[in-house]
Enzyme design. Structure first.
Site, mmCIF file in Angstrom:
data_model
loop_
_atom_site.group_PDB
_atom_site.id
_atom_site.type_symbol
_atom_site.label_atom_id
_atom_site.label_comp_id
_atom_site.label_asym_id
_atom_site.label_seq_id
_atom_site.Cartn_x
_atom_site.Cartn_y
_atom_site.Cartn_z
ATOM 1 N N ASP A 1 0.845 -1.204 0.000
ATOM 2 C CA ASP A 1 0.000 0.000 0.000
ATOM 3 C C ASP A 1 0.883 1.258 0.000
ATOM 4 O OD1 ASP A 1 0.895 -0.466 2.619
ATOM 5 O OD2 ASP A 1 -0.868 0.446 3.540
ATOM 6 N N ASP A 45 6.936 0.671 2.226
ATOM 7 C CA ASP A 45 6.582 -0.276 1.160
ATOM 8 C C ASP A 45 7.543 -0.129 -0.020
ATOM 9 O OD1 ASP A 45 3.344 -1.035 1.749
ATOM 10 O OD2 ASP A 45 4.036 0.887 2.511
ATOM 11 N N VAL A 63 2.539 -6.490 3.139
ATOM 12 C CA VAL A 63 3.043 -5.386 3.952
ATOM 13 C C VAL A 63 2.019 -4.258 4.105
ATOM 14 C CG1 VAL A 63 5.467 -5.875 3.484
ATOM 15 C CG2 VAL A 63 4.226 -4.360 1.940
#
Length: 313
Positions: free
Chosen positions: A12, A17, A133
């Site tokens: 996301d 990330d 994640v």
């Protein structure tokens, strides 16, 4: 010779990330796995922003060969009072900075992320490892649509939850699990495959001085991906003394298993109804050493930093 492991990463984006994705792709050949899909989910920002950020990063990384799939736009159950996505990483997830980059749209597929996860796990039974994640919405939906799906995966790695009840979005819940607690509960309770979780408290324990991040790791401003991440993190982390790339810790635990110095097995659940504890991960401490979920308590910071250097090289 056994074929290389195959990997799907669900994210996301989000600066941590971005680090996780970069590390995973950069270490691909050296550590013997192949990234076969990137799935996007609502979380740090809207799923459309996540897709755009992912395409931008892949363009700058020169990795537009990896397919990208747009996924869930919202959690499984919307709260009674609609909450906007987090703006910790900026409204758009990358500090709201215009880098003037025209993202290559070739990686973006028409297939939905939930369908892609299902198809790839069925196509490569037992060979695909999952790295998640962000909120677990895409995986929970796939598991509901295809019973027994998770048993087709090799391993599942998750950044999320907490092991001591320390929260970062509420007093007692970590952001990814709190964003979609029902999804986290489905993933951890409905079906089993070997699961590794890097919880919030582990990331806190291994926070790295921001001076090292910017002046040592971030020294090469000629590296185009690093130039983007330096600019974003200088803006979003300006008031912070330490760097916690939570998602990159998880990727390090996957890429380099020896990076994990201490971990224990547990049975776990996720609180869905507590007025103060919704989204908290609950561990069965009485039966430590039993269960299918490995909770990572400590990582080797030296090994992690070496992987960071390999990533930016």
């Amino acid at each position: 010779m056994a074929p290389p492991r195959k990997v799907i990463i669900d994210l996301d984006v989000g600066t941590d990330d971005a680090w996780a994705l970069w590390m995973l792709l950069k270490c691909e050949k050296s550590y013997g796995y192949e990234v076969i899909g990137i799935t996007c989910v609502n979380g740090n920002t809207t799923v459309n922003n996540v897709v755009e950020n992912t395409l931008t990063l892949l363009t700058v990384m020169g990795r537009t060969d990896v397919p990208v799939f747009r996924g869930a736009e919202e959690p499984l159950i919307l709260p009674s009072e609609k909450k906007d996505v987090s703006s910790f990483h900026g409204v758009n997830g990358l500090g709201d900075i215009d880098f003037g980059i025209k993202a290559d749209r070739k990686p973006l597929q028409q297939e939905h992320a939930v369908s892609a996860i299902t198809r790839l796990l069925q196509q490569h039974k037992g060979q695909v490892d999952l790295i998640f994640v962000g909120p677990l919405t895409n995986l929970a939906l796939a598991m509901k649509l295809q019973p027994g799906l998770l048993s087709m995966a090799g391993q599942l790695y998750i950044m999320g939850g907490n092991r001591h009840g320390v929260g970062n979005i509420t007093w007692s819940a970590e952001f990814n699990f709190h964003t979609d607690p029902e999804a986290a509960q489905i993933v951890l309770q409905k079906e089993y495959c070997p699961v590794t979780i890097v919880p919030w408290e582990t990331c806190q324990r291994h926070a790295i001085p921001m001076q090292w991040r910017m002046e040592v790791l971030g020294a090469n401003e000629e590296q185009p991906v690093l130039r983007i991440l330096n600019a974003v993190e200088k803006k979003t982390y300006a008031q912070r003394t330490h760097w916690m790339p939570c998602d990159a810790y998880l990727v390090a635990a996957y890429v380099l298993p020896g990076c994990v110095e201490k971990a224990h097995l547990y049975s776990v659940d996720v609180e869905l109804h507590g007025a103060l504890t919704r989204g908290q991960m609950i561990l069965n401490h009485k039966l430590q050493g039993n269960g299918h979920v490995r909770i990572v308590d400590d990582i080797n910071e030296g090994a992690f930093k070496e992987l960071c250097f390999k990533t930016v090289a």
